[in-house]
Design a protein around this motif. Structure first.
Motif, short mmCIF file in Angstrom:
data_model
loop_
_atom_site.label_atom_id
_atom_site.label_comp_id
_atom_site.label_asym_id
_atom_site.label_seq_id
_atom_site.Cartn_x
_atom_site.Cartn_y
_atom_site.Cartn_z
N ARG A 8 0.82 -1.20 0.00
CA ARG A 8 0.00 0.00 0.00
C ARG A 8 0.86 1.26 0.00
N ASP A 11 -2.48 5.02 3.58
CA ASP A 11 -3.04 4.31 4.73
C ASP A 11 -4.54 4.09 4.52
N GLN A 12 -5.13 3.19 5.30
CA GLN A 12 -6.54 2.80 5.15
C GLN A 12 -7.48 3.99 5.37
#
Length: 167
Positions: A8, A11-12
């Motif tokens: 990723r 970040d989420q």
């Protein structure tokens, strides 16, 4: 599909916020400006019948003809023309006549203004129709309330008749 968190780049929380914003934009795009109907063809609303001056529209997938002759029967011009031939002919003439950049810019400006006028007229007509519909709906509600309130039907008849007549 297998998630690989190590790859990723955001970040989420950022991902979720962006997805939420995209969803809001998609909802906005489904209404308003983006949903306005655009002409399907290059010369939509611009082609006029040589006999009656009325508009021309698609007769089938490839042909254009007088709308007044086909829909209203008020014009005798039943001739049609190939959309491809018409567009090629018009574009060829424009290309030959508008090679001068100033003339081309003037044409583009006038063409855009004309289309915008047509759209405004259609939008204004729609707004007027919505206002008339709302007025008639209010009148209908008043008539129903009068009948429910015990007003004799013969007294309501004249009001109903006048409300059903076009303004």
């Amino acid at each position: 599909m297998k998630e690989v968190p190590d790859l990723r780049i955001v970040d989420q929380a950022t991902w979720d916020a962006v997805k939420q914003k995209q969803g809001a934009l998609n909802k906005k795009a489904q209404s308003g400006f983006w949903n306005a109907r655009r002409p399907k063809n290059l010369f939509s609303y611009l082609i006029k019948c040589v006999e009656c001056g009325g508009g021309c529209s698609s007769v089938n997938a490839t042909q254009i003809g007088c709308s007044s002759a086909r829909n209203k029967g008020t014009c005798s011009n039943k001739l049609t023309i190939s959309r491809n031939y018409l567009e090629e002919d018009i574009l060829g003439a424009l290309q030959g006549q508008l090679m001068d950049p100033e003339l081309c810019a003037l044409f583009c400006k006038e063409y855009t203004e004309h289309l915008n006028r047509l759209r405004r007229t259609r939008i204004d007509a729609t707004a007027d129709q919505r206002k008339e519909l709302a007025k008639l709906e209010r009148e209908r509600v008043r008539i129903v309330e009068a009948i429910e309130g015990g007003l004799p039907a013969e007294m309501v008849r004249d009001t109903m008749h006048s409300a059903s007549q076009p303004a």
